[in-house]
Write an enzyme that holds these catalytic residues in place. Structure first.
Site, PDB file in Angstrom:
ATOM      1  N   HIS A 183       0.741  -1.280   0.234  1.00  0.00           N
ATOM      2  CA  HIS A 183      -0.005  -0.162   0.380  1.00  0.00           C
ATOM      3  C   HIS A 183       0.405   1.051  -0.235  1.00  0.00           C
ATOM      4  CE1 HIS A 183      -3.496  -2.800   0.525  1.00  0.00           C
ATOM      5  NE2 HIS A 183      -3.853  -2.011  -0.209  1.00  0.00           N
ATOM      6  N   GLU A 212     -11.515 -10.157  -6.378  1.00  0.00           N
ATOM      7  CA  GLU A 212     -10.031 -10.441  -5.704  1.00  0.00           C
ATOM      8  C   GLU A 212      -9.793 -11.658  -5.130  1.00  0.00           C
ATOM      9  OE1 GLU A 212      -9.408  -7.056  -3.743  1.00  0.00           O
ATOM     10  OE2 GLU A 212     -10.822  -7.170  -1.721  1.00  0.00           O
ATOM     11  N   ASP A 214      -5.174  -8.380  -4.932  1.00  0.00           N
ATOM     12  CA  ASP A 214      -5.124  -9.757  -4.471  1.00  0.00           C
ATOM     13  C   ASP A 214      -5.477 -10.548  -5.363  1.00  0.00           C
ATOM     14  OD1 ASP A 214      -4.727  -8.913  -1.386  1.00  0.00           O
ATOM     15  OD2 ASP A 214      -6.916  -7.386  -1.568  1.00  0.00           O
ATOM     16  N   CYS A 252      -8.796  -2.713 -11.397  1.00  0.00           N
ATOM     17  CA  CYS A 252      -8.893  -1.823  -9.857  1.00  0.00           C
ATOM     18  C   CYS A 252      -7.828  -2.099  -9.293  1.00  0.00           C
ATOM     19  CB  CYS A 252      -9.536  -0.608  -8.568  1.00  0.00           C
ATOM     20  SG  CYS A 252     -10.441  -1.786  -8.202  1.00  0.00           S
TER      21      CYS A 252
HETATM   22  C1  PEP Z   1      -6.728  -4.778  -5.599  1.00  0.00           C
HETATM   23  O1  PEP Z   1      -6.257  -6.070  -4.053  1.00  0.00           O
HETATM   24  O2  PEP Z   1      -6.222  -4.789  -5.983  1.00  0.00           O
HETATM   25  C2  PEP Z   1      -7.644  -3.742  -4.612  1.00  0.00           C
HETATM   26  C3  PEP Z   1      -7.294  -2.168  -5.672  1.00  0.00           C
HETATM   27  O3  PEP Z   1      -7.755  -3.527  -3.506  1.00  0.00           O
HETATM   28  P1  PEP Z   1      -6.025  -3.286  -2.694  1.00  0.00           P
HETATM   29  O4  PEP Z   1      -5.299  -3.210  -3.434  1.00  0.00           O
HETATM   30  O5  PEP Z   1      -6.197  -1.959  -1.923  1.00  0.00           O
HETATM   31  O6  PEP Z   1      -6.174  -4.502  -1.663  1.00  0.00           O
HETATM   32 MG    MG Z   2      -7.923  -5.529  -2.399  1.00  0.00          MG
END
Ligand code: PEP
Ligand code: MG
Length: 578
Positions: A187, A429, A453, A500
């Site tokens: 993140h 995911e 994920d 996303c």
């Molecule tokens: C993902 O898992 O691709 C996602 C967009 O969510 P995060 O990266 O916040 O887990």
């Molecule tokens: Mg995710």
């Protein structure tokens, strides 16, 4: 040269600032002369108060009263005579060292607050733990600075940066960051792309090889760090920065254009955001909407859960800021690597496989309800899409929808207006959800593939662990088949599909995903214009052939070779090399 994973584009030249995040080791020692220890402790308390006052004043100017109040609470604790006298008593009674006594007393105060199982007291426990590190550092004479305290322009080097570290970072002071651990989808890397701060992660040894004050050139695209470069290298890199800026100027011309393929097919290219302020970057980069608002960042960098009205204001600002363009707001996704200082999560052996995101929200129904109330109230201010993360089964989706329905009924009994056209969707995911996409698609308006994920769960490879980062394989046919299955399955039910996860912003993935029929792409705002520019060079039918061929490949390497040929043939996708 130090190398790592290029995590956020851009080349910068600057001075290193080493951010120490490791906990200081405190051991119990026997001290004959308690007087000296008490003096050391009292001096450290005064020093800690001065530190906190300084941070509070800056927070007030830069982040507002609410952020300053967090530090006001810290000052109150430091001025509490009960805390000081308990520490002094322990120094005398056990003839022990000041740092041990301070840590010991702070830990027991924090545990006491934790055991009260109340939001307010959990926040106090987090405050005390924070202060405990500050007091201990001051007793030991080690300066531990927060990233919000940096006063000059620097490139940060750290073992790792937590999402909350990046949340308090002063964007105008931090020119870039380099970490020892982490991957492209940790993140802190995602935050860097959103903030448009060049970043390199997973170097393994940057904190060992670099010292505060070193002069470096870092390239957030290639993952290279040149230490103390000579004049010729500086000149060469300055030319690269110039070329990069020229290329960005070409992409800028696409700001007000629609997102189209070469043959006129319409796409949506949206932005991923983590904060209300990021809407500016989304608008400036001409995003077609917000494809993912990671609301958990609203819950960080503070000392209690945001209230319904605070959340309402934030969602309203994002919706109205996007001027009726679609805004996908994801419900709270904490757990895994995302923690809240004021809310203690139970320790788990496998946090990414544990009680995170919607699973955790189901165990805190009031937190989910508050968020949904705020969202539904804000729905009248724009084109709201509510998205539930980490759905594994139909039951979970139905349960989430039931909470949403109950919340809406509650608001209607209170005569509070809710839009009748907001949409409901889910993230795909988890492989289990991808495999029953036909079942889930019937229950929602849209789906968005979270590849960060989805890749970690498909390959059983922790996204934070660089030892298995070779298994982060977005182009592996197994993942491509899952993605293709999701798009086809959802389309059969007449539902649109977005992506996303970070793969959506990768230039190499663009033609492949267009070829599979992906409807929407969402990425950090800084990538939107580059992708719109490239999409216009891709013919959907050719891309379809590429996707078909990729799905029959036997390895990621083979797929990447196909993509390479595709780029070299008719298209000459300039811009790919950045
Ligand atoms: C993902 O898992 O691709 C996602 C967009 O969510 P995060 O990266 O916040 O887990
Ligand atoms: Mg995710």
């Amino acid at each position: 040269m130090i190398t790592g994973v290029g995590a956020s584009d851009g080349i910068v030249i600057g001075k290193i600032y080493k951010h120490q995040t490791k906990e200081l080791v405190v051991t119990k020692e026997t001290i004959e002369e308690s007087g000296n220890e008490i003096e050391r402790f009292l001096e450290a308390m005064e020093e800690s108060k001065r530190d906190v006052e300084k941070i509070m004043a800056r927070a007030n100017i830069e982040m507002g009263e609410e952020a300053a109040a967090i530090f006001g609470a810290h000052l109150e604790i430091l001025n509490d005579p009960e805390l000081s006298s308990a520490i002094e008593k322990l120094i005398i009674d056990e003839k022990t060292n000041a740092d041990y006594a301070a840590k010991n007393v702070c830990d027991s105060f924090a545990s006491l607050f934790d055991s009260m199982e109340n939001e307010y007291f959990s926040a106090r426990a987090a405050d005390i733990r924070d202060l405990s590190s500050r007091i201990v550092a001051n007793i030991k004479g080690v300066k531990q600075t927060s990233l919000s305290e940096i006063e000059e322009e620097v490139i940060i080097v750290a073992n790792d940066l937590s999402p909350s570290d990046t949340a308090v970072m002063q964007k105008d002071k931090v020119k870039g960051f380099i970490t020892d651990i982490g991957g492209r989808t940790s993140h802190s890397a995602i935050m860097a792309r959103i903030l448009e701060i060049p970043a390199i992660v997973g170097t393994g040894n940057a904190t060992t090889l670099l010292s505060s004050g070193d002069f470096v050139i870092m390239n957030g695209s290639t993952g290279e760090v040149i230490v103390n470069p000579d004049a010729a290298t500086i000149e060469e890199q300055t030319a690269k920065i110039k070329a990069y800026n020229e290329q960005k100027a070409i992409w800028k011309e696409y700001r007000d254009k629609p997102s189209l393929t070469k043959d006129g097919g319409h796409l949506l290219i949206g932005a991923n955001i983590g904060d209300v302020q990021d809407v500016n970057a989304a608008v400036e980069n001409g995003s077609d909407g917000i494809g993912l608002f990671r609301t958990e960042f609203l819950f960080m960098g503070r000392n209690s859960f945001p209230t319904e009205s605070e959340q309402y204001e934030a969602y309203k600002e994002v919706l109205s800021g996007m001027d009726a363009k679609p805004v996908i707001v994801r419900t709270l996704d904490i757990g895994g690597d995302k923690e809240l200082g004021y809310f203690k999560m139970e320790e788990e052996l496998n946090p990414f496989l544990g009680n995170r995101a919607l699973r955790l929200c189901f165990s805190m129904p009031e937190v989910l309800k508050t968020q949904l109330r705020a969202l539904l109230r804000a729905s009248v201010h724009g084109d709201l899409h509510i998205m539930f993360p980490m759905i594994a089964t139909l039951d979970e989706l139905l349960k989430a929808k039931a909470v949403l329905r109950e919340t809406q009924e509650e608001l209607s009994r209170e005569n509070i207006e809710v839009s009748d056209s907001y949409k409901v969707g889910i993230m795909i995911e988890i492989p289990a959800a991808a495999l029953v996409v036909d079942v889930l698609a019937k229950e929602v308006d849209f789906l968005s593939i979270g590849t960060n994920d989805l890749i970690q769960y498909t390959f059983a490879a922790d996204r934070m662990n660089e030892k298995v980062s070779y298994l982060y394989q977005p182009y592996n046919p197994s993942l491509l088949r899952l993605i293709n299955m999701v798009i086809e399955g959802a389309h059969k039910e007449g539902k649109w599909v977005g992506m996303c996860g970070e793969m959506a912003g990768e230039t190499d993935a663009l033609a492949l995903l267009i070829g599979m029929g992906l409807d929407e792409f969402s990425m950090s705002p800084s990538q939107v214009l580059k992708m719109r520019y490239l999409a216009e060079k891709i013919d959907s039918a050719e891309a379809g052939n590429l996707a078909k061929a990729a799905l029959t490949c036997t390895s990621e390497k083979e797929v990447l070779e196909l993509i390479g040929k595709f780029k070299d043939s008719d298209y000459k996708l300039i811009g790919m090399e950045v």
